[in-house]
Design a protein around this motif. Structure first.
Motif, PDB file in Angstrom:
ATOM      1  N   VAL A  40       0.826  -1.204   0.000  1.00  0.00           N
ATOM      2  CA  VAL A  40       0.000   0.000   0.000  1.00  0.00           C
ATOM      3  C   VAL A  40       0.862   1.256   0.000  1.00  0.00           C
ATOM      4  N   GLY A  41       2.032   1.186   0.626  1.00  0.00           N
ATOM      5  CA  GLY A  41       2.864   2.377   0.742  1.00  0.00           C
ATOM      6  C   GLY A  41       3.548   2.795  -0.535  1.00  0.00           C
ATOM      7  N   LEU A  42       3.622   1.904  -1.536  1.00  0.00           N
ATOM      8  CA  LEU A  42       4.296   2.227  -2.790  1.00  0.00           C
ATOM      9  C   LEU A  42       3.264   2.732  -3.793  1.00  0.00           C
ATOM     10  N   GLN A  43       3.283   4.022  -4.037  1.00  0.00           N
ATOM     11  CA  GLN A  43       2.314   4.637  -4.937  1.00  0.00           C
ATOM     12  C   GLN A  43       2.974   4.908  -6.292  1.00  0.00           C
ATOM     13  N   ILE A  44       2.916   3.923  -7.183  1.00  0.00           N
ATOM     14  CA  ILE A  44       3.495   4.088  -8.513  1.00  0.00           C
ATOM     15  C   ILE A  44       2.508   4.885  -9.368  1.00  0.00           C
TER      16      ILE A  44
END
Length: 251
Positions: A40-44
């Motif tokens: 969830v923390g990786l917003q590509i």
């Protein structure tokens, strides 16, 4: 609204064609990141894309992910090579042979540890083409519109000692008060910065680094990231010069 509906029938972020998008696309391939980082923390950044652009970009991502990222200097580079690159090359023996990856490695110090590394020759045209896609996608994501048709991304490797003079040569387009974008995705897996000219919205400058700043060796010597600038196309420059040189006509 589902993702397919949200991104369908929009202007393609890459070619700019109106209303032709059929899917969403991660501007930076998810395969460039370890599975444990894709939470969830990786917003590509995601953009709308037409099928043709999506397919071409996907092929380039597969190639870069199997070649250039062999040189990863990410904190978990060995794990990435084991989990991501090795299975790809096992499935593509032709590419594995071309890369000569089974030759003895050179032990290189990375993140304070000696690790086996290979010097790999990568198709620069494919790297540049993928980075052009990525810059167009980042432009669309951050500035909320496709790159103007009369602008195009120009990609190059800049030696560290030449970077200050490069910025100085374009500083009049990007004053200190111009908002800067700085983003680190996946603990160095993909790091980029960008700035937009307040005078011409299509004129932007970006720096991009992959996997802990992979060492790059090109005609201009050694570098560890790319310099990307969106600038007028040759056709736009020629049209502007023609218009400027046109004699005044009385009406």
């Amino acid at each position: 609204m589902g993702a397919s509906k949200q991104y369908k029938g929009k202007d393609c972020a890459y070619c700019g064609k109106l209303g032709c998008s059929s899917t969403n696309d991660h501007v930076i391939a998810r395969s460039f990141f370890l599975d444990t980082e894709r939470g969830v923390g990786l917003q590509i950044p995601k953009v709308a894309a037409c099928q043709r652009c999506n397919n071409e970009k996907s092929e380039l991502e597969g190639y870069i992910g199997s070649t250039l990222l062999i040189g990863s200097k990410h904190p978990e580079a060995n794990r990435y090579r084991s989990e991501k690159i090795r299975p790809r090359l096992d499935r593509n023996q032709k590419l594995r042979k071309e890369l000569n990856i089974d030759s003895p490695p050179v032990w290189t110090e990375i993140n304070g540890l000696l690790q086996p590394m290979h010097a790999v020759t990568v198709d620069v045209d494919k790297i540049n083409r993928l980075l052009q896609f990525i810059v167009r996608g980042l432009y669309r994501h951050h500035y909320h519109k496709p790159l103007p048709h009369d602008m195009t991304p120009d990609v190059s490797m800049i030696r560290p000692e030449a970077e200050a003079s490069m910025w100085a040569s374009v500083s009049h387009f990007f004053p200190p008060e111009a908002p800067r974008i700085n983003c680190d995705l996946g603990r160095g897996s993909f790091v980029y910065s960008g700035v937009q000219s307040p005078v011409n919205e299509g004129f932007t400058a970006w720096t991009i680094g992959l996997h802990g700043q992979i060492p790059l060796h090109g005609q201009d010597g050694s570098a560890d990231h790319w310099w990307c600038m969106t600038r007028p196309t040759p056709e736009a420059v020629a049209a502007a010069r023609s218009h400027a040189g046109r004699p005044y006509e009385e009406k």
